[in-house]
Write an enzyme that holds these catalytic residues in place. Sequence first.
Site, short mmCIF file in Angstrom:
data_model
loop_
_atom_site.label_atom_id
_atom_site.label_comp_id
_atom_site.label_asym_id
_atom_site.label_seq_id
_atom_site.Cartn_x
_atom_site.Cartn_y
_atom_site.Cartn_z
N ASP A 93 -6.06 1.06 -13.17
CA ASP A 93 -4.71 -0.23 -13.33
C ASP A 93 -5.27 -1.50 -13.75
OD1 ASP A 93 -2.23 -0.73 -13.77
OD2 ASP A 93 -1.69 -0.68 -12.50
N HIS B 85 0.10 -0.93 -15.81
CA HIS B 85 1.48 -0.23 -15.71
C HIS B 85 2.34 -1.44 -15.90
CE1 HIS B 85 1.16 -1.85 -11.52
NE2 HIS B 85 3.03 -2.64 -11.86
N GLY C 118 6.89 -7.15 -8.22
CA GLY C 118 6.74 -8.13 -9.30
C GLY C 118 5.34 -9.02 -9.12
N SER D 109 3.10 -7.50 -9.27
CA SER D 109 1.67 -6.42 -9.69
C SER D 109 0.87 -7.71 -10.78
CB SER D 109 2.20 -5.32 -10.98
OG SER D 109 2.59 -4.56 -9.86
N GLY D 110 -0.20 -6.90 -11.14
CA GLY D 110 -1.14 -7.70 -12.14
C GLY D 110 -1.86 -9.18 -11.90
C1 4AZ Z 1 5.40 -3.42 -7.61
O1 4AZ Z 1 6.23 -2.97 -7.63
C2 4AZ Z 1 4.38 -2.86 -6.21
N1 4AZ Z 1 2.90 -3.12 -1.66
C3 4AZ Z 1 3.37 -3.88 -6.07
C4 4AZ Z 1 2.79 -4.08 -4.94
C5 4AZ Z 1 3.17 -3.29 -3.96
C6 4AZ Z 1 3.86 -2.03 -3.80
C7 4AZ Z 1 4.85 -2.06 -5.33
C8 4AZ Z 1 2.21 -3.16 -2.84
O2 4AZ Z 1 4.76 -3.95 -8.46
#
Ligand code: 4AZ
Length: 838
Positions: free
Chosen positions: A694, A642, A786, A788-789
């Site tokens: 993902d 994503h 932020g 993520s990944g």
């Molecule tokens: C995001 O938007 C995100 N609480 C990553 C993890 C979580 C929520 C949002 C988990 O990258």
Amino acid sequence: MNAARYGQNGNEERVDFLKNKEKVPAKKKTGILIGIVVVLFILTSVAAFLIWFFVFKDSNSKATLSKNRIPAEPLFSGHMKLMGATYDQKLEDTDSQEFKDLAAKLETDLGEYYKIDPLLSKYYTKSIVTAFSEGVNAYYWSQFYIPVGELELVPEFSEERVLNALEKSIQEPDSRMSLNNVKIRKITASLTDPRMARSPQAEDCFLHLEAAEEVQKFSSVGYPKGYPSGSRCQWQIRASEENAISVSFPSFDIEDDCSNDFVAVFDSLSPDQSQTITKQCGQRPPSNPLMVMSSGNILLISFIADTNVQKPGFQAEYKAIPKTEVEKCGGVLSKSSGNFTSPLHPIFYPPAIDCKWSIQVSSGLKVRIKFSMFRMKEPGVDIRRCHKDYVEIMNTKYCGELSNLALTSDSNVLEVVFHSDESFTDKGFSAEYSAYDPKNPCPDKFACETGMCIAKSLQCDGWNDCGDMSDEANCKCDSDQFSCANGLCKPKLWVCDRVNDCGDGSDEKQCSCDPNEWRCGNGVCLPQDVVCNNRKDCEDGSDEASCKASPDLCSDFSFKCASGECVNKVNAECDRVSDCADKSDEAICDCGTRPYKLNRIVGGQNAELGEWPWQVSLHFMTAGHVCGASILSDRWLLSASHCFVTHSSDNLIPSNWITYSGLQYQYKISDAQQRKLKKIITHPLYSQMTYDYDIALLELSEPLVFSNTIQPICLPSSSHVFPAGMSCWVTGWGALREAGQLAMTLQKASVKIINDTVCNTVTENQVTSRMLCSGFLAGGVDACQGDSGGPLVCFEESGKWFQAGIVSWGEGCARRNKPGVYSRITKLRDWIKQEAGI
Ligand code: 4AZ
């Protein structure tokens, strides 16, 4: 012909007797006799060979063995207090006549002293005086030599025996007078590593340093190229009488095994074990340098190295610090709140120091104290007794490494006593205190019995938030909670999920399957014979998870060796045991370790440099940090689809991204290894709607150079199990709270793997089998935008870190009953192998 033979069919036995005419003629008797002699000769030779083999050969090999054993050279070191000698500065110079004369006299005398004990006297070789200091103190060592044939005598050479001989001798009137005017009044002796026997004049790598106000430096031989095997170096450091000495090691990288290579620091001028400040090996990051302090104006540093591994060694800085500053500690603290630390914290506190803080707040109030860092660890100390260094509060002594020490006083006065003895020091503590009203100890919060205040929502939520369980005791469980037999409340969802959530097993006791049924992890009951039938009958595979099947029986839960062989063992890969005949389970295991020895700062969420060496920051065009990733190899990173599949196709263009490895602070990207991307591979089944699959693989344009701060993470095999309840870590520079700003310093958070059934329920069935939940249902700790990944990693018993998940999504951040959702690596493992070959 044969005297006996077996029947053709093997069942029948027939005996044919010799007839008279077939009997042996007389002239053949000589031949038989010769035959007998030959046989006898052969038998004797065989017997002789056997005797040689078992008796003489054996004793020969014993002789060879004893040749390989080495003689013992027990070494004792200590110091003596001299009377009748006036201290002369010249005694500090080992080349001066004064030093040589007095040292020679004392060395002869020590030899005489051992004569009192025939055993010591028989094996005594020599004594060497290594230094003098004001007082008048002389530092020495004595050595004994026990030949190979008498090694069984080694245990007789005890500290007690040596000390006994020396003490008796110095009390004898004539020996006390045996030196011209000089008498030994007191003497110490402690068993010392024989490798520390160094003579101050005769050998190299024995240095005398003078500490002053300004910082001076020294380093190990060959630094930073590498120290030679067999290094035996000592640095004697002195300062003027009113000063103590501080030594810090801004760079420290030696072999990991302390029995081979180590640096030892002594609060003495001899390597006297009873005055060891610390003994260290391994590698330390610049953020956690070793810093020690003497109690007086002398210090000895010894470096012993026996390995051939090419390690840089160390660089040290030393300086003199006024004793008044070092000894400054304790006092009356009368403000309503404040902080205080052990002497010199976070430098190692000095040996032999006592302090007392008296916290006095307004009458009617009480004192709450919380230790954000507590480390007073010493080898061989029972932390229930704390008989060496300790902090004493309200008649209880604390020592060791404590992570949640928080206490409350009985009155408006609280006394904190600190004690360090002569040997082994540590970083000490950092504490904060505050006054509180016992009638309302935690306004708008829940008051733990430890004195801590926690959010009311954390009370009776099934988690031990206070540290002493006081937030989970005496709970009246809500209608959606289960009452454990031990009084705890746990979400009803957790009942019969095969995880002992209550701690006393009561949530798993009355689960509704019949005795001849098997209960799957998700609570479904199936006939008992589904267990280990080599077919996945339960949705979660729990019927096949712990089968001791025959090695060639493969199931989804077996580890598959490269040869195709199956190993039916949980988490067989990289566990230091070769389970596959072709050893493929242990073949690719150069991963999941962090080279640095790290500080453990309790409660802090800022990561340390090198703590998560597989963490990568992905910067997009001019937007700066956007996503996280993890290092799989020098060429491949793992991240989330994503981050790349968005409304804009720009995110899929490799040249729009820059990756930073070995980064801690976003504002210090120049310290990191910067790499461009060559290829972005997103999962073909990734769904922007559901976030299923993902996952993304990123190929780097140039390989990474692994270092202390850049290392790959271990990938679990598809059969790897990360059980519910396991504590793992998520890291990243994501937002510090929902809709908040990104972090500048890499953050870490400990989160628990959440049971799949619970995960499904709280996410309203939005999780697929390629996802897993981790976090806390109580909320408060989570990944966020932020992150993520980035990786979710778990530490396995094998001593390695494995990546369990990739930060993917969640409803908001850290909300109650909304845990973080991660891509489940084990389900995507085969795709990684297929695309990246790892
Ligand atoms: C995001 O938007 C995100 N609480 C990553 C993890 C979580 C929520 C949002 C988990 O990258």
